[in-house]
Design an enzyme around this catalytic site. Structure first.
Site, PDB file in Angstrom:
ATOM      1  N   HIS A 171       0.826  -1.198   0.000  1.00  0.00           N
ATOM      2  CA  HIS A 171       0.000   0.000   0.000  1.00  0.00           C
ATOM      3  C   HIS A 171       0.868   1.259   0.000  1.00  0.00           C
ATOM      4  CE1 HIS A 171      -4.358  -1.084   1.135  1.00  0.00           C
ATOM      5  NE2 HIS A 171      -4.387  -0.280   0.106  1.00  0.00           N
ATOM      6  N   CYS A 187      -4.281  -8.754 -13.430  1.00  0.00           N
ATOM      7  CA  CYS A 187      -4.872  -8.406 -12.138  1.00  0.00           C
ATOM      8  C   CYS A 187      -3.834  -8.369 -11.024  1.00  0.00           C
ATOM      9  CB  CYS A 187      -6.006  -9.366 -11.778  1.00  0.00           C
ATOM     10  SG  CYS A 187      -5.512 -11.090 -11.623  1.00  0.00           S
TER      11      CYS A 187
END
Length: 521
Positions: A184, A473
């Protein structure tokens, strides 16, 4: 001093070094509470207070930062975490802070065992844990200190809530000892336009007054602390439609694994779901969830995407992703063992029940359903899965390409299914024999590596040859500098964490198809 890490957000800056405080100390198991019900009753309000504080912060920001803070707030109020901590108080006479610590630890262990994206979310749980424990103890939670002047921020790792709240005018650069290209921290740093280097071993031991950070080269060197900053890109703007400058369409989709993820994806403008990870329904289950329970859980994730395309991945579990109700036995090398679709070969009824629940949830929510299987190695395996999925009433069936053997036989696999999706995170670790969770080899898992891009190009070319879609993905799709390369190779859709959508969408608007093809491997 000169250190190397993995550059995850470009730019070169120098400035004074500011170190993020260490993690919250582990709370004690003593003293034993006098009244266990009273002690257990402290946990819910503390969690609610943390969730409310994060929600307030979310309302004060927008875009990527808001969706990350909303997701973290939802984790803080997770009924399963609260109930587990309350149970530990009552059953083991633990003080509330210790009970929260141990309950969160159980969740983190399960997530790390799950690997991949789920393992990366263990950092999020640790952040929520520390905030709730700090609230119970009346302490300030650990995190980014208040910055009064532009600085280079150094940390072991950063929680998403910390990263989302950073002020790009005060944070010149980010450097972390841990993390990787798919963390993140990396994704949000790119979204905020902050130069960043992760997996930089030894940076916390540096006592220089300042640091020079090269987010492109992944280099960190000591400096005198004087601010020297290069020009930064402005925050990207995107209208929610994936297309190139010449109008060529590229679907921009979201990777989700919970209802909170789904709502964040809608807020970020996702055109659909490119990867719905269904493991969340199984990880903490003592026995296989019933079809009815699965149907309800899946519908909660799918509901925001009514009328839109969604791709649901069937259970990706196995020896390296242990499930309490699914004993697999010990394996000498779990990453190469029985995982993903392989667990269904001996337990087809497990897959059939999940397919039935997915089909029902799709009907309940009105989504445009596709289903794909993980860890497929051969065309025969793809055909086996496709037959069972179609027997369950699923009209569009695909598989993930995350094993090199599958990439090399993509044309044969595409003959058996309607589409494929490249899971570049796992594909990279198998191609380079480099554990994607190990910082020491993080540079090998960089999605810009030529060997990985050549395999992507091979699969995309096979898709073009037979006229079937090929998506990506993995987090390679979340890199604005890499997205045009993937499109140029023939990739038709990109699916990523919600916070990356605007940056990728804006980057694609700046190039046409001819330019993308010139970049392809």
């Amino acid at each position: 001093m000169s250190l190397s890490g993995v550059g995850v957000s470009p730019g070169r800056v120098s400035g004074p070094r500011v170190v993020v405080a260490a993690d919250l100390p582990e709370p004690s198991s003593a003293p034993v509470p006098d009244a266990l019900d009273v002690e257990a009753g402290k946990i819910g309000p503390a969690a609610a207070a943390v969730a409310a504080e994060l929600s307030d912060r979310a309302r004060s920001v927008s875009g990527d930062a808001r969706s990350v803070l909303e997701t973290t707030a939802a984790m803080a109020s997770d009924p399963a975490l609260i109930a587990s901590a309350e149970r530990l108080v009552r059953e083991r006479s633990l003080p509330a802070p210790r009970a929260v610590w141990e309950a969160a630890g159980e969740f983190m262990t399960a997530l790390r065992a799950a690997g991949g994206y789920m393992a990366e979310r263990a950092t999020d749980v640790a952040d929520v844990r520390d905030r709730i424990v700090a609230s119970l103890l009346g302490l300030a939670p650990p995190g980014v200190p208040e910055l009064r002047s532009p600085s280079v921020l150094v940390a072991r790792d950063l929680a998403p809530a910390d990263t989302a709240g950073l002020d790009p005018d005060l944070v010149l650069a980010l450097v972390t000892e841990e993390g990787g290209p798919t963390s993140h921290t990396a994704i949000l740093a790119r979204a905020l336009g902050i130069p960043a280097v992760v997996a930089c071993a030894g940076v916390l031991a540096c006592d220089a007054p300042g640091l020079t950070v090269d987010g492109s080269a992944g280099e960190v060197t000591a400096s005198d602390g004087v601010v020297r900053a290069s020009a930064r890109k402005s925050r990207p703007e995107w209208d929610g439609v994936g297309r190139l400058a010449d109008g060529h369409r590229v679907k921009l989709l979201a990777n989700v694994g919970s209802p909170a993820d789904a709502h964040a994806a809608i807020a970020a403008g996702a055109e659909g779901i490119g990867l719905f990870r269904t493991e969340f329904c199984y990880l903490s289950a003592e026995e296989e969830p019933t079809e009815a329970a699965q149907r309800e859980a899946y519908a909660a994730v799918l509901a925001p995407f009514a009328g839109r395309p969604v791709v649901v991945r069937t259970l990706d579990a196995g020896s390296d992703k242990p499930l309490a109700f699914l004993p697999m036995g010990a394996e000498p090398n779990p990453a190469l063992g029985v995982r993903g679709l392989r667990i269904a070969f001996d337990r087809p009824e497990l897959l059939d029940r999940q397919l039935s629940a997915i089909t029902a949830a799709a009907a309940d929510t009105g989504v445009e359903l596709s289903v794909m299987a993980p860890m497929v190695a051969t065309a025969a395996e793809a055909a086996w899965f496709a037959a069972r999925a179609r027997a369950a009433g699923i009209g569009r069936v695909g598989v993930m390409i995350e094993i090199p053997a599958a990439a090399l036989c993509a044309e044969e696999i595409l003959a058996e299914v309607d589409f494929v999706s490249l899971g570049t995170n796992d594909l990279a670790q198998y191609v380079f024999a480099a554990d994607r969770q190990l910082g020491a080899v993080a540079s090998l898992n960089d999605p810009h590596q030529k060997a990985l891009l050549r395999l992507v190009g091979m699969v995309a070319a096979a898709g073009v040859e037979v006229g079937k879609p090929v998506g990506v993905c993995g987090e390679a799709a979340a890199d604005p500098s890499l997205a045009p390369v993937l499109v140029g190779a023939g990739v038709t859709s990109l699916s990523m964490n919600a916070v990356a959508l605007a940056g990728v969408g804006a980057a694609l608007r700046e190039v046409d198809l001819e330019a993308c093809r010139a970049l392809a491997p």
